[in-house]
Design an enzyme around this catalytic site. Structure first.
Site, PDB file in Angstrom:
ATOM      1  N   LYS A 163     -28.727  19.059   0.663  1.00 45.85           N
ATOM      2  CA  LYS A 163     -28.315  17.686   0.934  1.00 45.85           C
ATOM      3  C   LYS A 163     -28.243  17.526   2.447  1.00 45.85           C
ATOM      4  O   LYS A 163     -27.687  18.406   3.133  1.00 45.85           O
ATOM      5  CB  LYS A 163     -26.929  17.435   0.344  1.00 45.85           C
ATOM      6  CG  LYS A 163     -26.923  17.472  -1.152  1.00 45.85           C
ATOM      7  CD  LYS A 163     -27.468  16.186  -1.690  1.00 45.85           C
ATOM      8  CE  LYS A 163     -27.369  16.175  -3.193  1.00 45.85           C
ATOM      9  NZ  LYS A 163     -27.746  14.911  -3.768  1.00 45.85           N
ATOM     10  N   ASP A 188     -32.594  16.354   0.564  1.00 48.12           N
ATOM     11  CA  ASP A 188     -32.265  15.089  -0.111  1.00 48.12           C
ATOM     12  C   ASP A 188     -31.222  14.348   0.711  1.00 48.12           C
ATOM     13  O   ASP A 188     -30.136  14.882   0.978  1.00 48.12           O
ATOM     14  CB  ASP A 188     -31.708  15.399  -1.509  1.00 48.12           C
ATOM     15  CG  ASP A 188     -31.345  14.131  -2.275  1.00 48.12           C
ATOM     16  OD1 ASP A 188     -31.668  13.023  -1.811  1.00 48.12           O
ATOM     17  OD2 ASP A 188     -30.739  14.275  -3.359  1.00 48.12           O
ATOM     18  N   GLU A 213     -36.402  13.803   0.294  1.00 47.30           N
ATOM     19  CA  GLU A 213     -36.065  12.858  -0.776  1.00 47.30           C
ATOM     20  C   GLU A 213     -35.203  11.704  -0.272  1.00 47.30           C
ATOM     21  O   GLU A 213     -34.196  11.924   0.406  1.00 47.30           O
ATOM     22  CB  GLU A 213     -35.316  13.646  -1.861  1.00 47.30           C
ATOM     23  CG  GLU A 213     -35.086  12.883  -3.139  1.00 47.30           C
ATOM     24  CD  GLU A 213     -34.385  13.741  -4.193  1.00 47.30           C
ATOM     25  OE1 GLU A 213     -34.179  14.953  -3.982  1.00 47.30           O
ATOM     26  OE2 GLU A 213     -34.026  13.169  -5.237  1.00 47.30           O
ATOM     27  N   ASP A 238     -36.059   8.753  -5.309  1.00 49.85           N
ATOM     28  CA  ASP A 238     -35.142   8.955  -6.432  1.00 49.85           C
ATOM     29  C   ASP A 238     -34.483   7.605  -6.742  1.00 49.85           C
ATOM     30  O   ASP A 238     -34.957   6.856  -7.601  1.00 49.85           O
ATOM     31  CB  ASP A 238     -34.111  10.034  -6.027  1.00 49.85           C
ATOM     32  CG  ASP A 238     -32.976  10.223  -7.032  1.00 49.85           C
ATOM     33  OD1 ASP A 238     -33.022   9.623  -8.108  1.00 49.85           O
ATOM     34  OD2 ASP A 238     -32.020  10.966  -6.732  1.00 49.85           O
ATOM     35  N   LYS A 262     -35.372  10.814 -13.418  1.00 48.95           N
ATOM     36  CA  LYS A 262     -34.139  11.052 -14.178  1.00 48.95           C
ATOM     37  C   LYS A 262     -34.178  10.062 -15.330  1.00 48.95           C
ATOM     38  O   LYS A 262     -34.260   8.852 -15.082  1.00 48.95           O
ATOM     39  CB  LYS A 262     -32.902  10.772 -13.322  1.00 48.95           C
ATOM     40  CG  LYS A 262     -32.704  11.719 -12.155  1.00 48.95           C
ATOM     41  CD  LYS A 262     -31.518  11.305 -11.298  1.00 48.95           C
ATOM     42  CE  LYS A 262     -31.314  12.290 -10.146  1.00 48.95           C
ATOM     43  NZ  LYS A 262     -30.379  11.772  -9.132  1.00 48.95           N
TER      44      LYS A 262
HETATM   45  O1  NPG Z   1     -27.926  19.747 -10.792  1.00 46.08           O
HETATM   46  O2  NPG Z   1     -27.228  18.238 -12.169  1.00 46.08           O
HETATM   47  C1  NPG Z   1     -27.449  18.656 -11.020  1.00 46.08           C
HETATM   48  C2  NPG Z   1     -27.085  17.740  -9.874  1.00 46.08           C
HETATM   49  C3  NPG Z   1     -28.034  17.792  -8.773  1.00 46.08           C
HETATM   50  O3  NPG Z   1     -27.024  17.240  -6.720  1.00 46.08           O
HETATM   51  C4  NPG Z   1     -27.623  16.853  -7.680  1.00 46.08           C
HETATM   52  N1  NPG Z   1     -27.968  15.572  -7.868  1.00 46.08           N
HETATM   53  O4  NPG Z   1     -29.070  13.133  -5.622  1.00 46.08           O
HETATM   54  O5  NPG Z   1     -29.946  13.942  -7.382  1.00 46.08           O
HETATM   55  C5  NPG Z   1     -29.016  13.835  -6.623  1.00 46.08           C
HETATM   56  C6  NPG Z   1     -27.723  14.552  -6.889  1.00 46.08           C
HETATM   57  C7  NPG Z   1     -26.716  13.561  -7.329  1.00 46.08           C
HETATM   58  C8  NPG Z   1     -26.528  13.294  -8.634  1.00 46.08           C
HETATM   59  C9  NPG Z   1     -26.003  12.886  -6.385  1.00 46.08           C
HETATM   60  C10 NPG Z   1     -25.627  12.344  -9.003  1.00 46.08           C
HETATM   61  C11 NPG Z   1     -25.078  11.949  -6.779  1.00 46.08           C
HETATM   62  C12 NPG Z   1     -24.908  11.677  -8.090  1.00 46.08           C
END
Ligand code: NPG
Length: 369
Positions: A163, A188, A213, A238, A262
């Site tokens: 991140k 990301d 990302e 995303d 997703k």
């Molecule tokens: O492994 O399920 C997982 C989560 C991976 O960090 C992760 N996801 O940006 O994709 C993303 C992030 C995230 C998900 C950020 C939900 C905020 C909410």
């Protein structure tokens, strides 16, 4: 198949370690689950929304309202010939992709159980296991970051996603690249940059990243296109991709060269497959994102990621990365070579343990009218 009634459960699963985002820290993952009675089987669905609208506009409460008052009544109006057919009943409801996806998922689970077929086979996926990666949040300092990345690498994860945000980008990437020269690495930003602050990301080109990302806000496709034209590293979107139409628009504009899919964010598994097919026809690689799913959502993501166009490892970590205890009898365990198994049993291929559901359940409502 006929949807007789649905029970909505809200559960709170304690996280193994806090999940930090730019907007705050989560200690528990609250999730809205759907238990759908379809003919004589139960189908399970999971809604990806969080309690607050920090990632996308939906929340657990908005999804509960829209499911209870609009989507479930629409799905119950008449028998369905196929899970994806429910999308035509949802057509008049604007937005709310995560609520729609949750009900569609429960119908896929039920449909698979009624016919004795796994979700992966129903979606057209043949792989038995899929390579997976792991997401690493912003860390306190570079040493902690290197330790964390090293530990996941040692477990076998195939790639690491860092991140980033303004003030935590080039330095951590340079440090990880120096320590792990051959590690498949991506970053990301969760839309944390402006067009101006994203200028600094151009220097990431020298670190051999798989992709960058979602640097810019979700509605700035032209900004992403301009940035992509100046970057060698592929951009991946995303948050911007909320439907097949939006995926097409992003690709036509040149706003990205890779897509994160997703099922919740795009309105359901059928929509996710449409985006996969579109991307594949244009040779655009896709990968499956993660939303800290329970065993139910993780099972669905693995089935989806078994499709042939998912050529990059997904954010589908082992259960232990997030939860000491989950609500499904099955836990997903990482193999030494960094893969997770695609469930082969009918439907989602996992079983909800009532004992665990009760332990973590905060609230439930039955909807049959
Ligand atoms: O492994 O399920 C997982 C989560 C991976 O960090 C992760 N996801 O940006 O994709 C993303 C992030 C995230 C998900 C950020 C939900 C905020 C909410």
């Amino acid at each position: 198949m006929y949807l007789k009634r649905v029970t909505l459960h809200i559960i709170a699963l304690p996280l193994v370690r806090p999940f930090r985002t730019a907007q705050g820290v989560l200690h528990t993952r609250r999730l809205l689950l759907l238990e759908a009675e379809v003919d004589d089987v139960i189908g399970w669905g999971e809604c990806a929304a969080f309690e607050t609208p920090f990632y996308t506009a939906e929340t657990i409460e908005t999804a509960r309202h829209v499911l209870r008052d609009f989507l479930i009544p629409a799905a119950r109006r008449a028998p369905l010939e196929h899970p994806a057919q429910v999308q035509t009943r949802f057509g008049w409801v604007r937005g709310h992709p995560m609520a729609k996806a949750a009900l569609e998922m429960a119908l896929w689970d039920a449909w698979g159980k009624l016919r004795g077929v796994s979700l992966a086979s129903m979606l057209g996926a043949a792989r038995k296991e899929v390579p997976v990666g792991v997401a690493v949040g912003v860390q306190e300092d570079l040493n902690t970051l290197l330790e964390t990345v090293g530990a996941y690498r040692a477990r076998g994860y195939r790639r690491v996603k860092l991140k980033i945000k303004p003030g935590w980008d080039v330095q951590p990437v340079a440090a990880v690249r120096r320590a792990f020269p051959h590690l498949p690495l991506q970053v990301d930003a969760n839309a944390a940059y402006t067009r101006e602050s994203a200028e600094g990301l151009l220097s990431l080109d020298e670190y051999g990243l798989l992709l960058i990302e979602q640097p810019l806000p979700e509605d700035d496709l032209p900004g992403h296109a301009r940035l992509q034209a100046r970057l060698q590293t592929p951009l991946c979107l995303d948050e911007s991709i909320t439907s097949p139409a939006q995926a097409r628009a992003a690709l036509e504009l040149g706003a990205c060269r890779v897509l994160n899919i997703k099922p919740g964010r795009v309105g359901g598994l059928s929509r996710a497959v449409e985006i996969h097919d579109l991307s594949r026809s244009r040779d655009v690689p896709v990968w499956c994102g993660g939303m800290l799913e329970s065993g139910l959502g993780r099972a669905a993501n693995l089935a989806l990621a078994a499709l042939p166009g998912f050529t990059l490892p997904g954010d589908i970590s082992a259960t232990e990365r997030y939860y000491r205890e989950d609500i499904t009898a099955e836990r997903f365990v990482l193999s030494a070579d960094g893969t997770l198994p695609v469930p082969a049993a009918p439907g989602l291929g996992v079983h909800v343990e009532r004992r665990l559901l009760q332990r973590f359940c905060m609230q439930h409502d039955m909807i049959d009218g």
